[in-house]
Design an enzyme around this catalytic site. Sequence first.
Site, short mmCIF file in Angstrom:
data_model
loop_
_atom_site.label_atom_id
_atom_site.label_comp_id
_atom_site.label_asym_id
_atom_site.label_seq_id
_atom_site.Cartn_x
_atom_site.Cartn_y
_atom_site.Cartn_z
N SER A 119 0.57 -1.19 -0.18
CA SER A 119 0.12 0.62 -0.39
C SER A 119 1.58 1.22 0.21
O SER A 119 1.87 1.31 0.19
CB SER A 119 -0.46 -0.14 1.34
N TYR A 171 -2.58 -0.50 10.31
CA TYR A 171 -2.57 -0.34 9.45
C TYR A 171 -1.42 -0.60 8.15
O TYR A 171 -0.76 -0.89 8.06
CB TYR A 171 -3.90 -0.26 7.74
#
Length: 229
Positions: free
Chosen positions: A134, A146
């Site tokens: 990501s 995250y």
Amino acid sequence: MTVTLITGGGSGIGAATARKLLDGGHRVTVTGRGKQRLDQFAAELGTPDLLTLVGDAADWDAVSAAVETAVERFGQLDAVVANAGFATFDTIADGDPEAWRDMVLTNVLGPALLIRAALPALKRTRGRIVLIGSVAGVVYSPGNIYGATKWAVTGLAENTRRMVTDDGVGVTLVNPGATETNFFDADGGPPDRAMMTADHIADAIVWAISQPTGVDVNTLTVRPIPSPL
């Protein structure tokens, strides 16, 4: 013809990648935790070149069984895509630690288990490992758990590359920016800013898998224009 296994492949980026590979004449195995979603996906595509398997990406027995089943069904394994993952959309100051546990297991342990299970087969075919990271794994974000899991995937990709490069196995880390998928369902829907489609990221994954033998593309960071991060 290549054989690819994709975790979390019943929707979003995983499903888009599977469709593109199948359209190109490849054989694909996808795994996921939701049987209904996988059954719908298989019925929609209606091809014997797609194998769907129910299983948790963070469970060793399920992951190793999926690799074994894919090889038995299609005769080989040329690529794996560690796509399964999710976000809790909270911070270290206010989040739910129990939800963090599931996220860390899926986002970090899951890719490691897939590599461990698939590596013998990939060494035989001199295949490829694709890890879905990501943009949150290459930039810092205040209190973002995250993001920390995706930083771990960034490290896992390079550590794995250094381990397997002499075996002829390639490793690619694909870092998507904001992408319009069901990823944002738990946060009330996608943010109001520029977004990519799952197909945009799938194109990058398929391109990485399709590189000729002897070429290793290591990192692809794909953002929408404009992008604030």
